[in-house]
Design an enzyme around this catalytic site. Sequence first.
Site, PDB file in Angstrom:
ATOM      1  N   SER A 181       0.835  -1.214   0.000  1.00  0.00           N
ATOM      2  CA  SER A 181       0.000   0.000   0.000  1.00  0.00           C
ATOM      3  C   SER A 181       0.868   1.262   0.000  1.00  0.00           C
ATOM      4  O   SER A 181       0.665   2.178  -0.813  1.00  0.00           O
ATOM      5  CB  SER A 181      -0.892   0.036   1.242  1.00  0.00           C
ATOM      6  OG  SER A 181      -1.608  -1.152   1.366  1.00  0.00           O
ATOM      7  N   GLY A 182       1.842   1.334   0.920  1.00  0.00           N
ATOM      8  CA  GLY A 182       2.657   2.541   1.056  1.00  0.00           C
ATOM      9  C   GLY A 182       3.652   2.679  -0.079  1.00  0.00           C
ATOM     10  O   GLY A 182       3.800   3.769  -0.665  1.00  0.00           O
ATOM     11  N   GLU A 237      10.230  -5.237  -4.885  1.00  0.00           N
ATOM     12  CA  GLU A 237       9.052  -5.914  -4.320  1.00  0.00           C
ATOM     13  C   GLU A 237       9.048  -7.366  -4.821  1.00  0.00           C
ATOM     14  O   GLU A 237       9.027  -7.606  -6.025  1.00  0.00           O
ATOM     15  CB  GLU A 237       7.778  -5.186  -4.769  1.00  0.00           C
ATOM     16  CG  GLU A 237       6.480  -5.948  -4.572  1.00  0.00           C
ATOM     17  CD  GLU A 237       6.186  -6.337  -3.126  1.00  0.00           C
ATOM     18  OE1 GLU A 237       6.200  -5.464  -2.256  1.00  0.00           O
ATOM     19  OE2 GLU A 237       5.970  -7.544  -2.873  1.00  0.00           O
ATOM     20  N   GLN A 246      -5.831  -5.504   1.602  1.00  0.00           N
ATOM     21  CA  GLN A 246      -5.990  -6.278   2.838  1.00  0.00           C
ATOM     22  C   GLN A 246      -7.215  -5.885   3.674  1.00  0.00           C
ATOM     23  O   GLN A 246      -7.791  -6.736   4.362  1.00  0.00           O
ATOM     24  CB  GLN A 246      -4.731  -6.159   3.697  1.00  0.00           C
ATOM     25  CG  GLN A 246      -3.470  -6.660   3.012  1.00  0.00           C
ATOM     26  CD  GLN A 246      -2.206  -6.315   3.793  1.00  0.00           C
ATOM     27  OE1 GLN A 246      -2.131  -6.436   5.011  1.00  0.00           O
ATOM     28  NE2 GLN A 246      -1.191  -5.864   3.081  1.00  0.00           N
ATOM     29  N   CYS A 259      -4.293  -2.727  11.522  1.00  0.00           N
ATOM     30  CA  CYS A 259      -5.732  -2.607  11.784  1.00  0.00           C
ATOM     31  C   CYS A 259      -6.140  -3.206  13.131  1.00  0.00           C
ATOM     32  O   CYS A 259      -6.716  -4.292  13.189  1.00  0.00           O
ATOM     33  CB  CYS A 259      -6.566  -3.233  10.678  1.00  0.00           C
ATOM     34  SG  CYS A 259      -8.289  -2.700  10.848  1.00  0.00           S
ATOM     35  N   ASP A 316       3.192   0.412   7.872  1.00  0.00           N
ATOM     36  CA  ASP A 316       3.180  -0.420   9.080  1.00  0.00           C
ATOM     37  C   ASP A 316       4.561  -0.650   9.690  1.00  0.00           C
ATOM     38  O   ASP A 316       4.663  -0.992  10.868  1.00  0.00           O
ATOM     39  CB  ASP A 316       2.573  -1.798   8.751  1.00  0.00           C
ATOM     40  CG  ASP A 316       1.116  -1.718   8.336  1.00  0.00           C
ATOM     41  OD1 ASP A 316       0.515  -0.635   8.472  1.00  0.00           O
ATOM     42  OD2 ASP A 316       0.590  -2.750   7.870  1.00  0.00           O
ATOM     43  N   LYS A 340      -1.993   1.428  12.688  1.00  0.00           N
ATOM     44  CA  LYS A 340      -1.363   0.984  11.438  1.00  0.00           C
ATOM     45  C   LYS A 340      -2.439   0.565  10.436  1.00  0.00           C
ATOM     46  O   LYS A 340      -2.938  -0.559  10.480  1.00  0.00           O
ATOM     47  CB  LYS A 340      -0.398  -0.161  11.724  1.00  0.00           C
ATOM     48  CG  LYS A 340       0.782   0.302  12.586  1.00  0.00           C
ATOM     49  CD  LYS A 340       1.809  -0.770  12.754  1.00  0.00           C
ATOM     50  CE  LYS A 340       2.951  -0.312  13.651  1.00  0.00           C
ATOM     51  NZ  LYS A 340       3.717   0.853  13.139  1.00  0.00           N
ATOM     52  N   ALA A 395      -4.266   1.404   6.229  1.00  0.00           N
ATOM     53  CA  ALA A 395      -4.100   1.986   4.893  1.00  0.00           C
ATOM     54  C   ALA A 395      -4.542   3.450   4.916  1.00  0.00           C
ATOM     55  O   ALA A 395      -3.994   4.289   4.203  1.00  0.00           O
ATOM     56  CB  ALA A 395      -4.917   1.190   3.882  1.00  0.00           C
ATOM     57  N   CYS A 433     -10.521   3.574  11.176  1.00  0.00           N
ATOM     58  CA  CYS A 433     -10.836   2.164  11.325  1.00  0.00           C
ATOM     59  C   CYS A 433     -12.346   1.982  11.196  1.00  0.00           C
ATOM     60  O   CYS A 433     -13.093   2.381  12.093  1.00  0.00           O
ATOM     61  CB  CYS A 433     -10.350   1.696  12.702  1.00  0.00           C
ATOM     62  SG  CYS A 433     -10.392  -0.087  12.855  1.00  0.00           S
TER      63      CYS A 433
HETATM   64  P1  FAD Z   1       2.022  -3.842   2.958  1.00  0.00           P
HETATM   65  O1  FAD Z   1       0.894  -3.341   2.135  1.00  0.00           O
HETATM   66  O2  FAD Z   1       1.812  -5.094   3.731  1.00  0.00           O
HETATM   67  O3  FAD Z   1       3.263  -3.957   1.996  1.00  0.00           O
HETATM   68  C1  FAD Z   1       4.533  -4.357   2.406  1.00  0.00           C
HETATM   69  C2  FAD Z   1       5.231  -4.865   1.157  1.00  0.00           C
HETATM   70  O4  FAD Z   1       6.613  -5.030   1.448  1.00  0.00           O
HETATM   71  C3  FAD Z   1       4.706  -6.223   0.718  1.00  0.00           C
HETATM   72  O5  FAD Z   1       4.255  -6.143  -0.618  1.00  0.00           O
HETATM   73  C4  FAD Z   1       5.897  -7.154   0.871  1.00  0.00           C
HETATM   74  O6  FAD Z   1       5.965  -8.142  -0.134  1.00  0.00           O
HETATM   75  C5  FAD Z   1       7.058  -6.186   0.781  1.00  0.00           C
HETATM   76  N1  FAD Z   1       8.260  -6.656   1.474  1.00  0.00           N
HETATM   77  C6  FAD Z   1       8.360  -7.280   2.671  1.00  0.00           C
HETATM   78  N2  FAD Z   1       9.637  -7.545   2.956  1.00  0.00           N
HETATM   79  C7  FAD Z   1      10.368  -7.063   1.929  1.00  0.00           C
HETATM   80  C8  FAD Z   1      11.756  -7.041   1.620  1.00  0.00           C
HETATM   81  N3  FAD Z   1      12.656  -7.589   2.446  1.00  0.00           N
HETATM   82  N4  FAD Z   1      12.155  -6.467   0.466  1.00  0.00           N
HETATM   83  C9  FAD Z   1      11.257  -5.915  -0.386  1.00  0.00           C
HETATM   84  N5  FAD Z   1       9.927  -5.921  -0.162  1.00  0.00           N
HETATM   85  C10 FAD Z   1       9.492  -6.489   0.973  1.00  0.00           C
HETATM   86  N6  FAD Z   1      -6.486  -0.589   6.917  1.00  0.00           N
HETATM   87  C11 FAD Z   1      -7.464   0.365   6.832  1.00  0.00           C
HETATM   88  O7  FAD Z   1      -7.168   1.514   6.523  1.00  0.00           O
HETATM   89  N7  FAD Z   1      -8.762   0.055   7.088  1.00  0.00           N
HETATM   90  C12 FAD Z   1      -9.161  -1.205   7.391  1.00  0.00           C
HETATM   91  O8  FAD Z   1     -10.352  -1.456   7.600  1.00  0.00           O
HETATM   92  C13 FAD Z   1      -8.162  -2.229   7.480  1.00  0.00           C
HETATM   93  N8  FAD Z   1      -8.507  -3.505   7.779  1.00  0.00           N
HETATM   94  C14 FAD Z   1      -7.556  -4.477   7.763  1.00  0.00           C
HETATM   95  C15 FAD Z   1      -7.938  -5.786   7.992  1.00  0.00           C
HETATM   96  C16 FAD Z   1      -7.009  -6.805   7.909  1.00  0.00           C
HETATM   97  C17 FAD Z   1      -7.436  -8.212   8.200  1.00  0.00           C
HETATM   98  C18 FAD Z   1      -5.668  -6.511   7.540  1.00  0.00           C
HETATM   99  C19 FAD Z   1      -4.662  -7.624   7.392  1.00  0.00           C
HETATM  100  C20 FAD Z   1      -5.268  -5.216   7.342  1.00  0.00           C
HETATM  101  C21 FAD Z   1      -6.201  -4.179   7.445  1.00  0.00           C
HETATM  102  N9  FAD Z   1      -5.843  -2.844   7.257  1.00  0.00           N
HETATM  103  C22 FAD Z   1      -6.808  -1.865   7.223  1.00  0.00           C
HETATM  104  C23 FAD Z   1      -4.415  -2.458   7.290  1.00  0.00           C
HETATM  105  C24 FAD Z   1      -3.787  -2.155   5.942  1.00  0.00           C
HETATM  106  O9  FAD Z   1      -4.079  -3.157   5.010  1.00  0.00           O
HETATM  107  C25 FAD Z   1      -2.284  -2.025   6.155  1.00  0.00           C
HETATM  108  O10 FAD Z   1      -2.042  -1.100   7.188  1.00  0.00           O
HETATM  109  C26 FAD Z   1      -1.562  -1.556   4.908  1.00  0.00           C
HETATM  110  O11 FAD Z   1      -1.858  -2.385   3.815  1.00  0.00           O
HETATM  111  C27 FAD Z   1      -0.060  -1.565   5.169  1.00  0.00           C
HETATM  112  O12 FAD Z   1       0.633  -1.103   4.060  1.00  0.00           O
HETATM  113  P2  FAD Z   1       2.249  -1.209   4.014  1.00  0.00           P
HETATM  114  O13 FAD Z   1       2.656  -0.637   2.716  1.00  0.00           O
HETATM  115  O14 FAD Z   1       2.829  -0.690   5.246  1.00  0.00           O
HETATM  116  O15 FAD Z   1       2.499  -2.774   4.041  1.00  0.00           O
END
Ligand code: FAD
Length: 443
Positions: free
Chosen positions: A42-43, A64, A72, A192, A329, A337, A339, A372
């Site tokens: 997402s980020g 990635e 998610q 979340c 996150d 934490k 989206a 949330c």
């Molecule tokens: P992610 O989207 O998880 O992306 C991290 C990326 O990093 C992944 O693609 C992974 O493959 C990559 N990565 C990991 N390690 C490495 C590495 N070593 N090298 C390169 N790449 C790597 N949010 C809301 O706003 N509202 C909601 O209602 C909500 N409900 C949720 C319900 C559930 C069940 C879940 C699981 C999440 C929910 N969320 C909600 C939370 C939201 O989905 C996350 O906070 C958001 O997607 C996090 O984004 P991110 O970019 O930090 O991590």
Amino acid sequence: MNNFLFKLSFLSTNAGIFRHFSVSAARNANYSCKLLVVGGGSGGCTMAAKFARRLKKDSVIVLEPSSDHYYQPLFTLVGAGVTSVAATRRSARSVLPSAAQWVQDSAESIHPKENVVKTTGGHTINYEYLIVAVGLVNDYAKVPGLTEALKDRNSGVSTIYSSDYCEKTWSDFKNFKGGEAVFTYPDTPIKCPGAPQKIAYMADSYFTKTNVRSKSNITYNTCLPVIFGVKKYADALMKVVERKKIKVNYKTVLKEVRPDKKEAVFYNVDDRSKESTQAYSLLHVTPPMRPPRVLLAGGAALADAAGFLTVDKFSLQHTTYPNIFGIGDCTDTPNSKTAAAIAKQAAVVEHNLQTAMGGGGGRRAYDGYGACPLVTSYHTCVLAEFLYDGVPHETFPINQARESMMAYYMKRDLFPFIYWNFMLKGHYNGPEFIRKIINPFAK
Ligand code: FAD
């Protein structure tokens, strides 16, 4: 372009524009870029889209490993049978920006003094600026018996926190014929923080519909001393808990799953030697979570002891290395934490990174915004929105702590639409503009 690089061109019409980007298929390639984004979730995807537009073509590399990108937040509704996991998935290729270069690999170590990232596939990527967006991983191994129970299709143990198991939650709901339904919340930061209780509310609604609620108990075991961290919404959610007759055990953390006996062992946060064993027919686990190990791997002080990237909680700039920013996150900022938080953080990182690159314009501060949508049934939802320190910050001129149908359909239909069509393309910075239009006099 490096000899080892196998350049694939993907041509597809997307709103009439040809899409084209590169994927490395060789080992030991050496890349250089102005901006490296580690993690394309997402980020990462949001930030890559913003800077791919601002910088020259191929100035941005996204590192990635995954071929799939999931929305998610819908996993909760997958677990409740409202939608399928396939509906939450798109190919990474279709969401990553066409003007950025995608290296499909994982960061193995980050060397901030040398401005280099090494990958598990043996590549080296030199960067001028780095955005870290690696998210959180589920740490199933911290709970003995959990991995085995999740893998067993008939165990009655599932989690909505994984694309692998969220459909299992729905099949466990359908197979539940009464008895003990137990839900958990771990003692680590999680994404979340509302989802562990949302799925318990959906279980209550579904079991009521299928006439098994009267022969079942629903128990919610949480490490927290309260149902939710923001008092305004906690008060509203306590009424939901009472109405649904859900038993809440505070400061209670899952320690072990014994799938052979269908028992779960819990400890008390204040005194870990105080243990209790609960029998279950259905067990929904929110697993312990942690950032990927890569943030601790390079030998440099990038992360705190728990592995979270240390950034200034307002500027989102790394506390030691000014050419590194964090989003989402994996950082140590004390917001919820989500989206929703990322949408707001993205505008701050965009602005402050541009300034760091010499673009001027001063600095912006992230206010801790997170949201949330707490679904409480198959047609109602409490839409919590708040800032750092749990200060409510609502978009609509109504009391959002009240359960509403509008919030439910926003969660189910509107938010995914915004995510795929605006946020991942770098065009959505949170609902502040809506708030200003419809609620101009709000502080
Ligand atoms: P992610 O989207 O998880 O992306 C991290 C990326 O990093 C992944 O693609 C992974 O493959 C990559 N990565 C990991 N390690 C490495 C590495 N070593 N090298 C390169 N790449 C790597 N949010 C809301 O706003 N509202 C909601 O209602 C909500 N409900 C949720 C319900 C559930 C069940 C879940 C699981 C999440 C929910 N969320 C909600 C939370 C939201 O989905 C996350 O906070 C958001 O997607 C996090 O984004 P991110 O970019 O930090 O991590």
